[in-house]
Scaffold this motif. Structure first.
Motif, PDB file in Angstrom:
ATOM      1  N   GLU A   1       2.104   2.010   3.470  1.00  0.00           N
ATOM      2  CA  GLU A   1       3.210   1.233   4.035  1.00  0.00           C
ATOM      3  C   GLU A   1       4.539   1.680   3.426  1.00  0.00           C
ATOM      4  O   GLU A   1       5.525   1.901   4.134  1.00  0.00           O
TER       5      GLU A   1
ATOM      6  N   ARG B   1      -1.136  -7.932   6.254  1.00  0.00           N
ATOM      7  CA  ARG B   1      -2.317  -8.583   5.689  1.00  0.00           C
ATOM      8  C   ARG B   1      -2.105 -10.080   5.502  1.00  0.00           C
ATOM      9  O   ARG B   1      -1.020 -10.535   5.120  1.00  0.00           O
TER      10      ARG B   1
ATOM     11  N   PHE C   1      -6.369  -7.548   7.992  1.00  0.00           N
ATOM     12  CA  PHE C   1      -5.210  -6.945   8.632  1.00  0.00           C
ATOM     13  C   PHE C   1      -5.068  -7.576  10.016  1.00  0.00           C
ATOM     14  O   PHE C   1      -5.932  -7.403  10.869  1.00  0.00           O
TER      15      PHE C   1
ATOM     16  N   ILE D   1       4.702  -9.796   9.415  1.00  0.00           N
ATOM     17  CA  ILE D   1       5.502  -8.590   9.618  1.00  0.00           C
ATOM     18  C   ILE D   1       4.555  -7.399   9.781  1.00  0.00           C
ATOM     19  O   ILE D   1       3.529  -7.321   9.104  1.00  0.00           O
ATOM     20  N   MET D   2       4.879  -6.505  10.698  1.00  0.00           N
ATOM     21  CA  MET D   2       4.017  -5.350  10.956  1.00  0.00           C
ATOM     22  C   MET D   2       4.831  -4.060  10.935  1.00  0.00           C
ATOM     23  O   MET D   2       6.045  -4.095  11.085  1.00  0.00           O
ATOM     24  N   VAL D   3       4.122  -2.929  10.804  1.00  0.00           N
ATOM     25  CA  VAL D   3       4.785  -1.638  10.976  1.00  0.00           C
ATOM     26  C   VAL D   3       4.101  -0.845  12.090  1.00  0.00           C
ATOM     27  O   VAL D   3       4.629  -0.697  13.170  1.00  0.00           O
ATOM     28  N   ASP D   4       2.883  -0.385  11.814  1.00  0.00           N
ATOM     29  CA  ASP D   4       2.236   0.485  12.793  1.00  0.00           C
ATOM     30  C   ASP D   4       1.426  -0.282  13.828  1.00  0.00           C
ATOM     31  O   ASP D   4       1.338   0.128  14.976  1.00  0.00           O
TER      32      ASP D   4
ATOM     33  N   SER E   1       0.895  -1.157   0.000  1.00  0.00           N
ATOM     34  CA  SER E   1       0.000   0.000   0.000  1.00  0.00           C
ATOM     35  C   SER E   1       0.935   1.209   0.000  1.00  0.00           C
ATOM     36  O   SER E   1       2.054   1.138   0.520  1.00  0.00           O
TER      37      SER E   1
ATOM     38  N   CYS F   1      -1.221   0.426   7.525  1.00  0.00           N
ATOM     39  CA  CYS F   1      -0.252   0.176   6.452  1.00  0.00           C
ATOM     40  C   CYS F   1      -0.566  -1.060   5.614  1.00  0.00           C
ATOM     41  O   CYS F   1      -0.231  -1.113   4.439  1.00  0.00           O
ATOM     42  N   GLY F   2      -1.174  -2.056   6.214  1.00  0.00           N
ATOM     43  CA  GLY F   2      -1.479  -3.257   5.443  1.00  0.00           C
ATOM     44  C   GLY F   2      -0.314  -4.225   5.316  1.00  0.00           C
ATOM     45  O   GLY F   2      -0.412  -5.226   4.614  1.00  0.00           O
ATOM     46  N   ALA F   3       0.797  -3.957   6.002  1.00  0.00           N
ATOM     47  CA  ALA F   3       1.936  -4.884   5.961  1.00  0.00           C
ATOM     48  C   ALA F   3       1.517  -6.246   6.502  1.00  0.00           C
ATOM     49  O   ALA F   3       1.988  -7.280   6.035  1.00  0.00           O
TER      50      ALA F   3
END
Ligand SMILES: Cc1cc2nc3c(=O)[nH]c(=O)nc-3n(C[C@H](O)[C@H](O)[C@H](O)COP(=O)(O)OP(=O)(O)OC[C@H]3O[C@@H](n4cnc5c(N)ncnc54)[C@H](O)[C@@H]3O)c2cc1C
Ligand SMILES: Cc1cc2nc3c(=O)[nH]c(=O)nc-3n(C[C@H](O)[C@H](O)[C@H](O)COP(=O)(O)OP(=O)(O)OC[C@H]3O[C@@H](n4cnc5c(N)ncnc54)[C@H](O)[C@@H]3O)c2cc1C
Ligand code: SF4
Ligand code: SF4
Ligand code: FES
Lengths: 470, 277
Positions: A265, B226, B235, B214-217, A262, B222-224
């Protein structure tokens, strides 16, 4: 009066703003334009007609007294010019850089109506005054009125929340600003890239607001750490400025392959987490060689230009309508083109092709424009049998975002629309809950920095009135 | 800043950190996680709440040293501070009186399944624990779990303790010979959860897993994170982290976890060089 003596210059075009050479800038993250020098700013200021009925002010969502600040620049009173802008706009260094001026103040500038004339470069001048003040000026902490003893919780530290907190603290209220990320600024820090809005400018504004006594609480996700009901028990009023940060995807096959991001991201990794400095900074990012970005707004331009700066050889911008319909700022579209981003208009992705779990190619279909839709723009229609494919190793989806749902999910009594935006009254930005106000992207859906600021301002006024009655 | 008040080495490459974070401790529920960032240049990494104590104002995290960030974390001691901790994130485990429940924990999943076992036991369930590790020395929390679970079964891959083999062997045996089981939780490496789900599928017993993409926020922005559940994209940080394991697309999760393999190696090697000086 020296007004009679003043004659605007006859210059037709805006004074150019020096910028980094294209070949250099596409491989670094430094800001692209350098800004005006004092001489350039004065020269540009001289173009303003100092209209009696300045249309430009009507075009500015927060009514900046444009002719007045431009006159101050012309007279070399740069510090005063900045203060003049700040009467209405607390974040001029930011707005001067990112406002879509061509749709706002500069769109209606009277000078721009003359044949062959460009409007006054209001945005560039605003930016100049703000930067000058930051470098040389006296940023004095305004005298705050005696404390009212009222406490307000502001949720979200984007332009809406920052402005609301700023105005409320100046009215003597005690403000706690809650932010879920580890840095304040909202889209200004996680979304808009360094090369368009240096993060130290945002930091400067955040520091300033804190110096006025706003208690900034990062790492505080409202809805989880505290519910709105719990905040209502501790604060006299609440402002919700949580933005529209939930990324949308296309819903096409293959969208979950590695190498598909996205825009949120991709930009968050690069901006907030400084992945472009990996491995000095720890957060990794996939650097593509052949990149496709889908979308036509500022977010898409930012993603494409970031991918380029991360080392891409080719970046395609896939957009389903024509260039005319692109919602991005014209300046960003121009810069993107200068930098060699390839526009693939009237095309829409239909499938992401993968190999061993990674994106390998993009399959698109050609579009044509039909009748105008609700937005007034001509509706794109796929041309049957026109599919085509090209190889890529990175795909970024920048087709828009929706309101952050966490607060509405945990606050059932809060009225929202079917798109997830928070409903506020027409006359005041008040939600369905007593003492709870809202503004910015969470109310309007993804919009602009200046509109979010305007909403924060309006809410501060409404909250102040509410607190006085309480 | 969040102070580490206690640090323990649990096993060869796993550390426990008790961190002073009173607001989170007050709000935390079984099954939730936090995201931490150690220092200004650090990445954000998710870690499950292995325990929380509202009275003391602390949360407990348990981390397996796998790459740069978890190794850096491993260099911290009691009294050191972590720059950012945000949470509690994700939805809590849905605790209810289900009847007879099996909780499977693999590797570090053992630490995180404890809070779930405890909550299930308190809700009146008969809780059967199955825990497994590569070898005896990596097996953690046996005593603690014995005190909570009604039964505890143990396996090691190398046979150095308990059943010789995988947790799935023990699980299968229990399902074949034991009484009815109403629901199962499985927490551990993705590959273990995948095989637990494969095992329980034929018995048609609902199996809840806690996914670790894996995650970010960690806030849905962010959708990382998913994942695909029942054919739909979800998510993990806002819709999960717990999902019905029979509906999870495991191969996608396993593949997405590999996304930064090369970068991670680079980052980790650089870190190792730096420590060596
Ligand atoms: C890449 C990009 C480029 C853009 N370029 C431009 C441009 O050039 N010009 C322009 O005018 N506009 C631009 N925009 C749009 C503009 O940035 C937004 O309209 C504006 O930032 C909205 O402000 P806001 O305060 O409503 O929300 P945001 O800026 O989104 O801030 C919301 C904040 O709330 C926080 N938050 C969310 N939920 C919670 C919670 N539950 N608890 C605590 N905190 C929470 C978020 O972390 C975030 O920091 C751009 C947007 C993007 C994404
Ligand atoms: C909701 C959730 C809860 C978690 N709880 C725990 C826990 O309680 N204890 C624990 O030890 N680990 C837990 N993890 C995994 C932990 O976040 C990763 O091990 C950590 O991020 C690795 O960072 P690193 O820099 O040390 O390793 P890296 O070098 O980044 O990666 C090493 C390996 O870890 C995986 N990984 C990398 N980044 C992440 C990430 N952000 N999330 C998940 N996996 C990743 C990669 O597949 C890679 O193979 C959890 C993950 C999630 C999503
Ligand atoms: S705030 Fe934006 S719209 Fe208003 S004058 Fe400045 S640049 Fe123009
Ligand atoms: S409309 Fe244009 S020319 Fe007139 S005052 Fe405004 S900026 Fe100056
Ligand atoms: S981690 Fe960003 S959406 Fe879940």
């Amino acid at each position: 009066m020296n007004m009679e003596k003043r004659k605007p210059s006859k210059r037709k075009l805006k004074v150019e703003m020096q910028q980094q050479e294209i070949e250099v800038r596409i491989r670094n993250f430094n800001e692209v334009p350098f800004g005006y020098s004092e001489e350039q700013a004065i020269e540009e200021a001289k173009r303003c007609l100092q209209c009696k009925k300045p249309k430009c002010v009507e075009g500015c969502p927060v009514d900046v007294d444009i002719p007045a600040f431009i006159k101050l620049i012309e007279d070399g009173k740069f510090d005063k010019a900045a203060k003049k802008i700040k009467e209405k706009n607390s974040l001029p260094a930011i707005c001067g850089r990112v406002c879509p001026q061509e749709d706002q103040c500069e769109k209606v500038c009277i000078l721009g109506r003359k044949k062959e004339f460009e409007p006054v470069a209001i945005g560039r001048l605003e930016r100049f005054a703000a930067d000058w003040e930051a470098e040389h000026g006296t940023v004095k902490v305004p005298n705050t009125p005696p404390p009212t003893g009222k406490k307000v919780a502001v949720v979200g530290s984007g332009p809406a929340g920052l402005t609301c907190a700023f105005d409320l603290v100046k009215m003597g209220h005690q403000i706690t600003l809650f932010e879920s990320l580890h840095k304040a600024g909202g889209v200004l820090v996680y979304g808009i890239p360094e090369f368009r809005l240096p993060k130290k400018i945002v930091q400067r504004e955040v520091d300033y607001i804190r110096s006025l006594g706003v208690n900034l609480r990062v790492n505080s996700l409202i809805g989880k750490l505290y519910t709105i009901d719990e905040l209502k028990g501790k604060y006299d009023a609440i402002f919700l400025g949580t933005g529209a940060g939930l990324p949308m995807f296309l819903g096409i096959p293959g969208e979950n392959y590695n190498g598909v991001y996205s825009a949120n991201e991709f930009l968050t990794r690069s901006n907030l987490m400084k992945a472009y400095l990996f491995p000095e900074w720890d957060t990794p990012i996939k650097r593509g060689k052949k990149v496709a970005v889908v979308g036509g707004g500022n977010v898409a331009m930012d993603s494409a230009r970031t991918a380029l700066r991360l080392g891409a050889d080719e970046v395609y911008l896939v957009y389903r309508r024509s260039e005319k319909e692109m919602p991005a700022r014209i300046e960003e579209i121009e810069r993107a083109k200068e930098e060699g981003i390839k526009f693939m208009i009237l095309s829409n992705p239909v499938e992401v092709i993968g190999e061993n779990g990674w994106v390998k190619a993009l399959k698109c279909i050609k579009m044509e424009l039909g009748e105008p839709d609700e937005s007034g723009r001509r509706r794109p229609i796929p041309i049957p049998g026109s599919e085509f494919m090209f190889d890529i190793d990175l795909f970024i989806v920048a087709i828009g975002t929706r309101p952050n749902p966490l607060i509405s999910q945990t606050t059932p009594a809060l009225k929202t629309t079917k798109w997830g935006t928070i409903v506020v009254q027409e006359d005041v930005p008040k939600t369905s809950l007593d003492g709870v106000y809202a503004g910015g992207d969470i109310v309007t859906g993804a919009a602009t920095v200046i509109l979010a600021m305007g909403a924060g301002k309006e809410a501060a006024k409404a909250i102040d009135e509410y607190l006085k009655k309480k | 800043m969040y102070e580490i008040v206690r640090r323990e080495v649990l096993a060869e490459d796993s550390d426990l950190f008790e961190i002073y974070a009173p607001e989170i401790a007050k709000k935390a529920k079984a099954g939730q996680f936090v995201i931490i960032r150690i220092n200004e240049t650090g990445e954000r990494i998710p870690l499950t709440l292995a325990d929380f104590d509202a009275k003391k104002g602390t949360i407990t995290l348990v981390a397996l040293r796998v790459g740069k960030t978890t190794h850096l974390l491993g260099t911290l001691k009691a009294g050191d501070e972590i720059l950012d901790v945000v949470g509690p994130l994700g939805n809590p485990t849905e605790i209810d009186n289900y009847g007879r429940v099996i909780c499977v924990g693999g590797g570090l999943g053992i630490a995180t399944i404890i809070t779930i076992c405890k909550a299930l036991k308190d809700a009146g369930n008969y809780v059967i624990g199955i825990i497994g590790a590569r070898t005896k020395d990596l097996l953690i929390y046996e005593d603690k779990l014995r005190g909570i679970c009604n039964e505890l079964h143990i396996s090691t891959d190398d046979g150095s303790y308990g059943h010789h083999g995988f947790v799935t062997d023990v699980l299968k045996k229990l399902l074949d010979e034991g009484d009815t089981i109403d629901i199962i939780w499985a927490i551990g490496p993705a590959i273990m959860m995948k095989f637990v789900c494969k095992t329980t599928e034929s018995y048609k017993i609902k199996t809840i897993v806690s996914l670790n993409p894996i995650m970010v926020d960690g806030t849905g922005m962010c959708g990382a994170c998913r994942v695909e559940v029942d054919g739909k994209t979800k998510f993990t940080c806002v819709h999960g982290p717990e999902f019905d394991g029979h509906k999870v697309n495991w191969d996608l999760l396993l593949s997405r976890q590999q996304m930064y393999l090369n970068s991670e190696k680079l980052s980790f090697n650089k870190f190792k060089e730096k420590i060596r000086g």
